[in-house]
Design an enzyme around this catalytic site. Structure first.
Site, PDB file in Angstrom:
ATOM      1  N   ASP A   1       0.791  -1.224   0.000  1.00 15.23           N
ATOM      2  CA  ASP A   1       0.000   0.000   0.000  1.00 15.23           C
ATOM      3  C   ASP A   1       0.826   1.278   0.000  1.00 15.23           C
ATOM      4  O   ASP A   1       1.975   1.308   0.441  1.00 15.23           O
ATOM      5  CB  ASP A   1      -0.890   0.033   1.247  1.00 15.23           C
ATOM      6  CG  ASP A   1      -2.133  -0.826   1.113  1.00 15.23           C
ATOM      7  OD1 ASP A   1      -2.170  -1.690   0.209  1.00 15.23           O
ATOM      8  OD2 ASP A   1      -3.054  -0.646   1.921  1.00 15.23           O
TER       9      ASP A   1
ATOM     10  N   HIS B   1      -6.058   3.140  -4.509  1.00 12.64           N
ATOM     11  CA  HIS B   1      -6.068   3.349  -3.046  1.00 12.64           C
ATOM     12  C   HIS B   1      -6.464   4.784  -2.703  1.00 12.64           C
ATOM     13  O   HIS B   1      -6.062   5.301  -1.658  1.00 12.64           O
ATOM     14  CB  HIS B   1      -4.704   3.003  -2.468  1.00 12.64           C
ATOM     15  CG  HIS B   1      -4.696   2.711  -0.999  1.00 12.64           C
ATOM     16  ND1 HIS B   1      -5.751   2.127  -0.324  1.00 12.64           N
ATOM     17  CD2 HIS B   1      -3.733   2.928  -0.044  1.00 12.64           C
ATOM     18  CE1 HIS B   1      -5.443   1.990   0.951  1.00 12.64           C
ATOM     19  NE2 HIS B   1      -4.229   2.486   1.159  1.00 12.64           N
TER      20      HIS B   1
ATOM     21  N   HIS C   1       3.376  -2.422   3.257  1.00  8.53           N
ATOM     22  CA  HIS C   1       3.451  -1.076   2.707  1.00  8.53           C
ATOM     23  C   HIS C   1       4.795  -0.851   2.024  1.00  8.53           C
ATOM     24  O   HIS C   1       5.833  -1.252   2.546  1.00  8.53           O
ATOM     25  CB  HIS C   1       3.257  -0.026   3.804  1.00  8.53           C
ATOM     26  CG  HIS C   1       1.882  -0.006   4.387  1.00  8.53           C
ATOM     27  ND1 HIS C   1       1.437  -0.963   5.264  1.00  8.53           N
ATOM     28  CD2 HIS C   1       0.849   0.856   4.192  1.00  8.53           C
ATOM     29  CE1 HIS C   1       0.177  -0.685   5.610  1.00  8.53           C
ATOM     30  NE2 HIS C   1      -0.196   0.403   4.974  1.00  8.53           N
TER      31      HIS C   1
ATOM     32  N   HIS D   1      -5.934   9.212   0.716  1.00  6.80           N
ATOM     33  CA  HIS D   1      -5.810   8.256   1.810  1.00  6.80           C
ATOM     34  C   HIS D   1      -6.559   8.743   3.049  1.00  6.80           C
ATOM     35  O   HIS D   1      -6.040   8.738   4.176  1.00  6.80           O
ATOM     36  CB  HIS D   1      -4.346   7.987   2.155  1.00  6.80           C
ATOM     37  CG  HIS D   1      -4.133   6.703   2.911  1.00  6.80           C
ATOM     38  ND1 HIS D   1      -4.238   6.622   4.287  1.00  6.80           N
ATOM     39  CD2 HIS D   1      -3.838   5.452   2.496  1.00  6.80           C
ATOM     40  CE1 HIS D   1      -4.009   5.392   4.681  1.00  6.80           C
ATOM     41  NE2 HIS D   1      -3.765   4.651   3.602  1.00  6.80           N
TER      42      HIS D   1
END
Length: 278
Positions: free
Chosen positions: A99, A150, A246, A154
């Site tokens: 991510d 994504h 991540h 965020h």
């Protein structure tokens, strides 16, 4: 608009207008009542799993056929609105997801590591990061990995925001990713912090992106140390699991070091690698 004859509307037209108002009020009530509230902080893979029905749109009036896709446009693939938590292959496989990238330092290092161990992964990209580093997006695609939307900012509180805001976050990010990649498929949408709603899942699926969750969260986003991340990852991993790591969002040296030890451990345990259900 309803038709008119003479100076006064017909009984049929008045009834149609009243019906339109009633449908609008009912739709607004249903949409308001189906908004999911957040359920705690990250990890949030189980947020908004409750099934809901999206009100059907009224049929187009006679004489106004529904618009068809542009002749050069490719229709979105049909996907489920259900959140994907497991691998396509099932069995003794896992799906690695990464991510918050692409990141100019940690994404290339992660790609090198994946290539060393012959692992394919899914990269969940922040829209402006994809726009800023298109060559990294193109490398991700060229090396056989999958793309995931994504969002733009965020925003882990997206599930408390209006539908129009959620739509902009999802679709604006997808446009940025599409432009950066040259139009490669974006297979998934992952809500920041798992902040899915029925509307965000509907929007994503309507544009060919399966909502993507996870099973394994080793907490690397908290930077507790590579040893802690590795231990949590090993303890949580099971057959068919989607794993969250991540490669962006700041200093990911701990994530990288944990992943460098985790990949050979997975192979020693007999795990194969695949992608999440799409």
């Amino acid at each position: 608009m309803h038709s008119k004859r003479g100076s006064r509307p017909s009984v049929v037209a008045m009834a149609a207008a009243a019906g339109t108002v009633a449908v609008g009020l009912l739709t607004a009530f249903v949409q308001a009542s189906t908004q999911d509230s957040g359920a705690g902080a990250h990890p949030g893979w189980d947020r908004s799993l409750r099934a809901t029905r999206v009100p059907q749109q009224a049929a187009a009036p006679h004489g106004k056929p529904k618009a068809k896709p542009h002749s050069g446009a490719r229709a979105p693939r049909k996907v489920s609105r259900g959140i994907s938590h497991h691998t396509e292959k099932g069995g003794r496989t896992v799906a690695l997801t990464l991510d918050d990238g692409p990141h100019p330092e940690w994404t290339p290092k992660t790609l090198d590591l994946l290539r060393e161990y012959h692992v394919k992964a899914t990269f969940c990209l922040i829209g402006p990061n994809a726009e800023r580093y298109p060559k990294l997006v193109q490398r991700i695609v060229a090396e056989g990995h999958r793309l995931c939307d994504h969002s733009v900012d965020h925003d882990t509180g997206m599930d408390h925001e209006p539908v129009a805001y959620q739509e902009r976050q999802i679709l604006d990010a997808k446009k940025m990713i599409d432009k950066a990649s040259g139009g490669a498929p974006v297979y998934y949408y992952r809500a920041p912090g798992g902040a899915f709603t029925p509307d965000s899942r509907r929007i994503a699926a309507g544009h060919g992106m399966r909502p993507l969750g996870w099973i394994v969260d080793p907490g690397d986003w908290q930077r507790p140390g590579a040893d802690v991340i590795l231990r949590h990852a090993e303890e949580q991993t099971g057959d068919g699991a989607v794993i969250l790591f991540h490669d962006g969002g700041g200093d990911r040296s701990e994530s990288y070091e944990a992943l460098r030890q985790f990949l050979p451990w997975l192979k020693e345990q007999g795990y194969g690698f695949g992608f999440p259900k799409a």
